[in-house]
Write an enzyme that holds these catalytic residues in place. Structure first.
Site, PDB file in Angstrom:
ATOM      1  N   PRO A 161       0.836  -1.205   0.000  1.00 23.21           N
ATOM      2  CA  PRO A 161       0.000   0.000   0.000  1.00 23.21           C
ATOM      3  C   PRO A 161       0.873   1.258   0.000  1.00 23.21           C
ATOM      4  CG  PRO A 161      -0.820  -1.603   1.580  1.00 23.21           C
ATOM      5  CD  PRO A 161       0.510  -2.102   1.111  1.00 23.21           C
ATOM      6  N   GLU A 162       0.597   2.149  -0.935  1.00 19.49           N
ATOM      7  CA  GLU A 162       1.347   3.386  -1.062  1.00 19.49           C
ATOM      8  C   GLU A 162       0.458   4.551  -0.625  1.00 19.49           C
ATOM      9  OE1 GLU A 162       3.241   3.572  -4.936  1.00 19.49           O
ATOM     10  OE2 GLU A 162       3.456   1.393  -5.004  1.00 19.49           O
TER      11      GLU A 162
ATOM     12  N   LYS B 276       3.478   6.723   3.982  1.00 13.65           N
ATOM     13  CA  LYS B 276       2.709   5.478   3.944  1.00 13.65           C
ATOM     14  C   LYS B 276       2.208   5.074   5.330  1.00 13.65           C
ATOM     15  CE  LYS B 276       5.591   3.844   0.102  1.00 13.65           C
ATOM     16  NZ  LYS B 276       6.476   2.754  -0.383  1.00 13.65           N
TER      17      LYS B 276
ATOM     18  N   ARG C  42      14.056  -3.649  -8.296  1.00 13.24           N
ATOM     19  CA  ARG C  42      12.610  -3.660  -8.501  1.00 13.24           C
ATOM     20  C   ARG C  42      12.280  -3.610  -9.984  1.00 13.24           C
ATOM     21  NH1 ARG C  42       9.879  -0.070  -3.721  1.00 13.24           N
ATOM     22  NH2 ARG C  42      11.438  -0.457  -2.109  1.00 13.24           N
TER      23      ARG C  42
END
Length: 268
Positions: free
Chosen positions: A2-3, A56, A258
């Site tokens: 979750p950002e 966040k 990433r």
């Protein structure tokens, strides 16, 4: 993970029902409690007045000056449920029993997130960078951040000490919107590109909040509903699909460990 938009959505869900009085805080797994500045009993009978967000992190402010700070890690969920619901899903580690026959549950299968019980949040958040949706986050600030940095621009956007709240999804989307390759050296961006990137960051975050965040697998909002922004993604998770601008197949590469998604033609 979750950002910013996902945490902002949960915050908005909670704000709709606050204030609420705490009847009991139940910690079902001790290692999920990352810091304890005060005893759990100090929360009993107190009122959660406000929900807010920093990066966040989701912050619950209590009327006696104490704070409960949540980070959802990779797979965490924070949602409201009726007190009468007795069957718990797996991996519920924190339950805040509230008045009005409600309870707030923190669920986290992978346990990369956690809960901090803090008397003060100023020091805790002092190392976080500026909020990208704030007025202080502007092209001038971004130019100062990029100056002299040899790292890839994608890595810089993910650095929470410089810009708080942006993760992999929204970094890819903002860079596509600005026409900048994720592996570009940060210091090489022109003033016009920096302005475009600043606008792209704000626009993609605001749009995701409008659609209540992005759900691929784990994320649910504070009402246990999936987000819808995954239906509006331009590049993230769309490897080898057609670029929405030029039609060429989208590329994927590893940057800073990433996956990054981009268009080789539209992003320079």
């Amino acid at each position: 993970m979750p950002e910013l938009p996902e945490v902002e959505t949960i915050k908005n869900n909670l704000q709709e029902i606050l204030p609420l009085r705490i009847k009991e805080l139940e910690i079902r797994r001790e290692d999920i409690l990352r810091c304890r500045d005060y005893a759990l009993e100090e929360l009993t009978g107190q009122i959660i007045e406000e929900a807010s967000r920093r990066g966040k992190y989701l912050i619950l402010a209590v009327d006696n000056g104490l704070f409960l700070v949540f980070h959802l890690g990779m797979s965490g969920r924070l949602y409201i449920q009726e007190e009468e619901t007795t069957v718990l899903e797996p991996h519920v580690h924190v339950i805040i029993h509230l008045d009005k026959r409600l309870k707030l549950l923190y669920q986290d299968a992978r346990r990369f997130g956690g809960l901090w019980l803090l008397k003060d949040t100023q020091c805790f958040f002092s190392r976080l960078g500026k909020e990208p949706l704030s007025e202080e986050f502007c092209p001038r600030y971004l130019e100062q951040v990029l100056q002299g940095r040899q790292t890839a621009i994608k890595n810089l956007l993910l650095n929470q000490n410089l810009i708080s709240g942006i993760g992999n999804i929204y970094a890819d989307e903002a860079l596509f919107m600005a026409g900048i390759r994720p592996d570009r050296q940060a210091a090489s961006l022109s003033v016009r590109e920096i302005e475009g990137l600043c606008c792209g960051i704000k626009e993609v975050l605001a749009k995701s909040i409008k659609y209540r965040g992005t759900t691929f697998r784990d994320y649910r909002d504070g009402k246990r509903q999936p987000g819808e922004f995954q239906n509006h993604l331009q590049v993230y998770g769309r490897f080898n699909q057609a670029c929405p601008n030029c039609g060429q197949p989208l590329k994927r590469s590893r940057i800073g460990g990433r996956s990054s998604h981009y268009c080789e033609k539209c992003q320079q």
